[in-house]
Design a protein around this motif. Sequence first.
Motif, short mmCIF file in Angstrom:
data_model
loop_
_atom_site.label_atom_id
_atom_site.label_comp_id
_atom_site.label_asym_id
_atom_site.label_seq_id
_atom_site.Cartn_x
_atom_site.Cartn_y
_atom_site.Cartn_z
N SER A 83 -1.97 -4.98 3.83
CA SER A 83 -1.98 -5.55 2.47
C SER A 83 -1.08 -6.78 2.41
O SER A 83 -1.43 -7.78 1.76
N LEU A 84 0.05 -6.76 3.11
CA LEU A 84 0.97 -7.89 3.08
C LEU A 84 0.45 -9.06 3.89
O LEU A 84 0.50 -10.22 3.44
N THR A 85 -0.03 -8.79 5.09
CA THR A 85 -0.49 -9.89 5.95
C THR A 85 -1.74 -10.55 5.38
O THR A 85 -1.90 -11.77 5.50
N THR A 86 -2.61 -9.78 4.74
CA THR A 86 -3.80 -10.38 4.12
C THR A 86 -3.39 -11.27 2.96
O THR A 86 -3.96 -12.36 2.76
N TRP A 115 14.90 -2.45 -7.77
CA TRP A 115 15.94 -2.00 -6.84
C TRP A 115 15.57 -2.37 -5.41
O TRP A 115 16.37 -2.94 -4.66
N MET A 116 14.34 -2.05 -5.01
CA MET A 116 13.91 -2.32 -3.64
C MET A 116 13.83 -3.82 -3.36
O MET A 116 14.22 -4.29 -2.29
N VAL A 117 13.31 -4.58 -4.31
CA VAL A 117 13.19 -6.03 -4.12
C VAL A 117 14.57 -6.65 -3.96
O VAL A 117 14.78 -7.53 -3.11
N ARG A 118 15.52 -6.19 -4.74
CA ARG A 118 16.87 -6.75 -4.70
C ARG A 118 17.55 -6.51 -3.36
O ARG A 118 18.35 -7.34 -2.91
N VAL A 119 17.25 -5.40 -2.69
CA VAL A 119 17.94 -5.08 -1.44
C VAL A 119 17.11 -5.40 -0.20
O VAL A 119 17.57 -5.19 0.92
N THR A 120 15.88 -5.89 -0.37
CA THR A 120 15.05 -6.24 0.78
C THR A 120 15.64 -7.42 1.53
O THR A 120 16.13 -8.39 0.93
N ASP A 121 15.61 -7.35 2.86
CA ASP A 121 16.15 -8.42 3.71
C ASP A 121 15.18 -8.64 4.86
O ASP A 121 15.27 -8.00 5.91
N ALA A 122 14.23 -9.53 4.66
CA ALA A 122 13.21 -9.79 5.68
C ALA A 122 12.87 -11.27 5.66
O ALA A 122 13.00 -11.92 4.61
N PHE A 163 4.04 14.18 -14.38
CA PHE A 163 2.96 15.17 -14.42
C PHE A 163 1.70 14.69 -13.68
O PHE A 163 0.65 15.32 -13.78
N LYS A 164 1.84 13.60 -12.96
CA LYS A 164 0.68 13.03 -12.26
C LYS A 164 0.92 13.09 -10.76
O LYS A 164 1.94 12.62 -10.28
N PRO A 165 -0.02 13.64 -10.02
CA PRO A 165 0.16 13.71 -8.56
C PRO A 165 -0.06 12.35 -7.91
O PRO A 165 -0.71 11.47 -8.47
N MET A 166 0.52 12.17 -6.75
CA MET A 166 0.32 10.96 -5.95
C MET A 166 -0.14 11.39 -4.57
O MET A 166 0.32 12.41 -4.04
N PRO A 167 -1.03 10.62 -3.93
CA PRO A 167 -1.42 10.95 -2.55
C PRO A 167 -0.22 10.85 -1.62
O PRO A 167 0.76 10.17 -1.91
N THR A 168 -0.32 11.53 -0.49
CA THR A 168 0.71 11.41 0.54
C THR A 168 0.48 10.16 1.38
O THR A 168 1.41 9.42 1.68
N TRP A 169 -0.79 9.93 1.75
CA TRP A 169 -1.11 8.71 2.49
C TRP A 169 -2.59 8.39 2.34
O TRP A 169 -3.39 9.26 1.98
N ASN A 170 -2.93 7.13 2.58
CA ASN A 170 -4.31 6.65 2.45
C ASN A 170 -4.71 5.88 3.70
O ASN A 170 -3.87 5.39 4.45
N GLU A 204 0.81 -1.22 0.00
CA GLU A 204 0.00 0.00 0.00
C GLU A 204 0.84 1.27 0.00
O GLU A 204 0.50 2.24 -0.67
N GLY A 205 1.94 1.28 0.74
CA GLY A 205 2.60 2.55 0.99
C GLY A 205 3.70 2.96 0.03
O GLY A 205 3.98 4.14 -0.11
N HIS A 206 4.33 2.00 -0.67
CA HIS A 206 5.58 2.33 -1.34
C HIS A 206 5.41 3.25 -2.54
O HIS A 206 6.27 4.10 -2.81
N ALA A 207 4.32 3.09 -3.31
CA ALA A 207 4.19 3.83 -4.56
C ALA A 207 4.20 5.34 -4.34
O ALA A 207 4.78 6.10 -5.13
N LYS A 208 3.56 5.78 -3.27
CA LYS A 208 3.43 7.22 -3.03
C LYS A 208 4.78 7.88 -2.76
O LYS A 208 4.97 9.06 -3.05
#
Length: 438
Positions: free
Chosen positions: A374-377, A356-363, A210-217, A195-199
């Motif tokens: 969104s992830l836990t569901t 880039w983010m997927v390659r460096v994720t460590d979880a 040229f397209k705005p993105m929300p700050t948070w939802n 949910e959060g990364h795109a913004k």
Amino acid sequence: MTGVEAPENSQVLPERPRAAGRQDWTAWPRYNEAGSGYRGYWYPVTWANHVTGEPTSHTICGEKLALIRDAGKVYALHDRCPHRGVPLSEGDQQFPGTVSCPYHGWTFRLTDGKLAAVITDGPDSKICGKLSVQTYSVEERLGLVWVYIPIGNEPVPSIDEQLPRELVENEGVVGGRIQPRGGNWRFACENGFDEGHAKYLHRTALWRLFKPMPTWNITSIVPEGRWIYRVQDEVYWEADFPGVGKWTNKRWWKKKPDESQISQIGNVGAGVKVNPVIAAQNFPGFASLSMPGVLRIAYPNFIHYEFYVPVDEDHHQYVGLMVNFETGVKRLGFYAKYLGAVRWLFHGQFSGQDEWMVRVTDAPPEKLYRPDVSLTTWRNLAEQEYGEKIAAAVAFAPAAPDRPVRERRASAARKTAQPATSTESANGASAPTAADAD
């Protein structure tokens, strides 16, 4: 020595507090074990026009596959000759309907994997018909070759049962990119539905210039059928953060968002005319996810799909498709636009930020926050569906054959055994004969 006995060290170290957050994924045991993916699904492997009469090597869910086209049909075999383990993808086609290992000419039928000939052992080779390599079900859809990776001996389901319904029921023009990527497929899948990364991550993408993105939802995750949907309940385009200041994604050069409406078709689709095919789907939310890792993002004029194809624990294949449902000359216009710009902006730089983010994720370990519902569901969905799939596949597992118990030879019989003949070695082991060499 002083003669004085030293007192015992009675100091007790304070117990280390348990780290906050999730230390592992054992709450989802099947998901935790799915580093190399889920079996029992169809996976897109490569573009159909890339498969020819020359075999090529691919790895899906840890399975090494050799793909080859014969008489217009694509076949998939396990990419290993049982003789000495040489990849069949290094071989070629010496006879119609077969593929031959490059080492000794062991030749396998494409339809069932049976050993049909051994070129270096002559036409009367006794080993023919006694060995085979595994074959896999193959389909061609959307310009791609799909292979079913089985759990066991279960019946192969129709690929149309797994594909998004709108792709089965409607014709569309497809633009896409297939790219090998580092990082586990689960990280890629979770990133896509996150949910959060795109913004924040994609605020610098040229695709969003040229397209705005929300700050948070504030978002809900809604299940429907075999999909889960991200539903935007509240959208905030800027916010004041106590103690640090105001943050906004608005810029003077970006399109001004319609803050009076909440769009469930794209981030900023409010008030935009929606393609009739897309509108007819009545998606609860614009982002949805299904097993075995298929992301769907609905925009007003096209739908974007991402297939996260497992290779092994540390690698996956990214298959991104952009599908437009226009007809006539409008289809040509979309495809020209895709090749000229969208492919490089969307499936290039924009998607490259995700890579880039997927390659460096460590979880794990990980410390989740509110949008990570969104992830836990998704993990809950994967855990439940795959458990049901495993249970169904067990019903088709072959029963172990009943083997008669061999009677032990009487010791007296061994004592009265005949003396060694000229074809036996001195220690009683038979010497190899010409027949044994087969």
